[in-house]
Design a protein around this motif. Structure first.
Motif, PDB file in Angstrom:
ATOM      1  N   UNK A 231      38.168 -27.491  37.872  1.00  0.00           N
ATOM      2  CA  UNK A 231      39.455 -26.827  37.724  1.00  0.00           C
ATOM      3  C   UNK A 231      40.026 -27.197  36.356  1.00  0.00           C
ATOM      4  N   UNK A 232      40.487 -26.193  35.609  1.00  0.00           N
ATOM      5  CA  UNK A 232      40.970 -26.463  34.257  1.00  0.00           C
ATOM      6  C   UNK A 232      41.896 -25.356  33.781  1.00  0.00           C
ATOM      7  N   UNK A 233      42.763 -25.717  32.830  1.00  0.00           N
ATOM      8  CA  UNK A 233      43.491 -24.745  32.023  1.00  0.00           C
ATOM      9  C   UNK A 233      42.808 -24.706  30.664  1.00  0.00           C
ATOM     10  N   UNK A 234      42.741 -23.516  30.055  1.00  0.00           N
ATOM     11  CA  UNK A 234      42.067 -23.412  28.765  1.00  0.00           C
ATOM     12  C   UNK A 234      42.424 -22.105  28.088  1.00  0.00           C
ATOM     13  N   UNK A 235      42.115 -22.046  26.793  1.00  0.00           N
ATOM     14  CA  UNK A 235      42.271 -20.832  26.002  1.00  0.00           C
ATOM     15  C   UNK A 235      40.898 -20.346  25.573  1.00  0.00           C
ATOM     16  N   UNK A 236      40.670 -19.049  25.719  1.00  0.00           N
ATOM     17  CA  UNK A 236      39.409 -18.450  25.285  1.00  0.00           C
ATOM     18  C   UNK A 236      39.516 -18.145  23.800  1.00  0.00           C
ATOM     19  N   UNK A 237      38.812 -18.928  22.996  1.00  0.00           N
ATOM     20  CA  UNK A 237      38.877 -18.763  21.551  1.00  0.00           C
ATOM     21  C   UNK A 237      38.156 -17.511  21.084  1.00  0.00           C
ATOM     22  N   UNK A 238      38.632 -16.936  19.975  1.00  0.00           N
ATOM     23  CA  UNK A 238      37.953 -15.786  19.397  1.00  0.00           C
ATOM     24  C   UNK A 238      36.682 -16.242  18.697  1.00  0.00           C
ATOM     25  N   UNK A 239      35.804 -15.299  18.393  1.00  0.00           N
ATOM     26  CA  UNK A 239      34.467 -15.656  17.964  1.00  0.00           C
ATOM     27  C   UNK A 239      34.246 -15.617  16.464  1.00  0.00           C
ATOM     28  N   UNK A 240      33.064 -16.086  16.078  1.00  0.00           N
ATOM     29  CA  UNK A 240      32.578 -15.985  14.709  1.00  0.00           C
ATOM     30  C   UNK A 240      31.143 -15.474  14.747  1.00  0.00           C
ATOM     31  N   UNK A 241      30.771 -14.692  13.753  1.00  0.00           N
ATOM     32  CA  UNK A 241      29.409 -14.168  13.658  1.00  0.00           C
ATOM     33  C   UNK A 241      28.529 -15.221  12.995  1.00  0.00           C
ATOM     34  N   UNK A 242      27.457 -15.616  13.674  1.00  0.00           N
ATOM     35  CA  UNK A 242      26.565 -16.635  13.116  1.00  0.00           C
ATOM     36  C   UNK A 242      25.220 -16.057  12.692  1.00  0.00           C
ATOM     37  N   UNK A 243      24.922 -14.819  13.109  1.00  0.00           N
ATOM     38  CA  UNK A 243      23.680 -14.176  12.681  1.00  0.00           C
ATOM     39  C   UNK A 243      23.839 -12.672  12.828  1.00  0.00           C
ATOM     40  N   UNK A 244      23.573 -11.934  11.725  1.00  0.00           N
ATOM     41  CA  UNK A 244      23.673 -10.477  11.732  1.00  0.00           C
ATOM     42  C   UNK A 244      22.265  -9.897  11.703  1.00  0.00           C
ATOM     43  N   UNK A 245      21.830  -9.328  12.822  1.00  0.00           N
ATOM     44  CA  UNK A 245      20.467  -8.823  12.926  1.00  0.00           C
ATOM     45  C   UNK A 245      20.215  -7.639  11.999  1.00  0.00           C
ATOM     46  N   UNK A 246      21.219  -6.799  11.775  1.00  0.00           N
ATOM     47  CA  UNK A 246      21.026  -5.618  10.939  1.00  0.00           C
ATOM     48  C   UNK A 246      20.919  -5.988   9.473  1.00  0.00           C
ATOM     49  N   UNK A 247      21.741  -6.943   9.009  1.00  0.00           N
ATOM     50  CA  UNK A 247      21.618  -7.403   7.627  1.00  0.00           C
ATOM     51  C   UNK A 247      20.289  -8.093   7.405  1.00  0.00           C
ATOM     52  N   UNK A 248      19.864  -8.894   8.387  1.00  0.00           N
ATOM     53  CA  UNK A 248      18.576  -9.580   8.282  1.00  0.00           C
ATOM     54  C   UNK A 248      17.449  -8.563   8.193  1.00  0.00           C
ATOM     55  N   UNK A 249      17.543  -7.490   8.994  1.00  0.00           N
ATOM     56  CA  UNK A 249      16.534  -6.441   8.977  1.00  0.00           C
ATOM     57  C   UNK A 249      16.529  -5.727   7.633  1.00  0.00           C
ATOM     58  N   UNK A 250      17.741  -5.481   7.091  1.00  0.00           N
ATOM     59  CA  UNK A 250      17.838  -4.800   5.807  1.00  0.00           C
ATOM     60  C   UNK A 250      17.214  -5.631   4.698  1.00  0.00           C
ATOM     61  N   UNK A 251      17.472  -6.955   4.712  1.00  0.00           N
ATOM     62  CA  UNK A 251      16.863  -7.819   3.698  1.00  0.00           C
ATOM     63  C   UNK A 251      15.357  -7.819   3.831  1.00  0.00           C
TER      64      UNK A 251
END
Length: 263
Positions: A231-251
């Protein structure tokens, strides 16, 4: 409506009546039943996307039932799904494989903002006499049942809070209007401002039933490792992008073309 007004108001769909409000999203009295089990490592290899890595020797899955009676913007709902322990560039965390819940707002918000793999279903989490019971129904069919002895022993609060503080990874996919992928990213998020109100452990069992559209049983239960009730109270933090598959594919495509030009 002027174009400037569209830009100012456009944070979610529909424009004039969004399915969810802007964050932050605070959860009060959030309740978890998490059953950790061992599964087939070959199945994990098929499911977990690179560059995430799984521990094939342990081959663990966390099956979660989560009751959320008081969440800002999303209301009162319940959720169920599977999280796979993984590592990313040396950092341990969890990969959310599937989630099922009974509320439109967090389904839309979860998919659009973070990339949570959410689908509509009917999960429950409740206490019946001496047993904590989690269920998941997809349509009229029961696809998951988890049980745990109610508050048999107190869990190690430091370990539980450390686990809640670990990052979670999501595969966010949003298609283009022609059906091709416009966004395909590995996203990381964390739970924030955690107030741990209690955690307990006890004997547990988990049954998964095959279903074409809710395939939780594709990660079969070979051995129950542990269970925890939180049982807990908490806040759902917003995210960060750590890997972009489309940019990796483009490279990668650029390098291939350069090699083609050389030869």
């Amino acid at each position: 409506m002027r174009e400037t007004d569209v830009k100012r108001r456009a944070f979610a769909m529909p424009l004039t009546n969004p399915a969810y409000p802007p964050g932050p999203y605070r959860f009060v009295d959030r309740e978890y039943l998490i059953i950790t089990y061992r599964t087939d490592p070959a199945k994990l290899r098929e499911i977990v996307p690179e560059p995430l890595e799984v521990n094939e020797r342990e081959a663990l899955v966390k099956y979660e039932f989560i009751r959320m009676p008081d969440s800002s913007g999303f209301g009162d709902y319940t959720e169920s799904g599977q999280v796979i322990p993984v590592s990313f560039r040396g950092r341990e965390g969890g990969y959310t494989h599937c989630m099922f819940l009974n509320d439109e707002g967090p389904i839309a918000g979860g998919r659009e903002l973070w990339g949570f793999p959410k689908k509509l279903a009917q999960p429950t989490l409740r206490t019946e006499t001496d047993t904590l019971i989690g269920t998941l129904d997809y349509g009229p069919l029961r696809v998951a049942t988890g049980t745990m002895g109610y508050k048999h022993r107190e869990a190690d609060l430091a370990k539980v809070k450390a686990a809640l503080n670990e990052p979670t990874f999501l595969l966010k996919i949003i298609p283009h209007v022609d059906g091709s992928p416009r966004i395909c990213e590995l996203v990381q998020y964390r739970l924030e401002d955690i107030v741990l109100k209690g955690a307990w452990t006890g004997p547990a069992a988990l049954a998964l039933t095959p279903h074409a559209l809710a395939p939780v049983a594709e990660l079969p239960v070979l051995e129950i490792i542990s269970a925890v009730h939180i049982r807990a109270d908490l806040t759902l933090g917003l995210g960060t992008v750590v890997h972009d598959y489309l940019q990796h594919q483009a490279r990668g495509s650029t390098r291939t073309n350069e090699k083609a030009l050389v030869f």
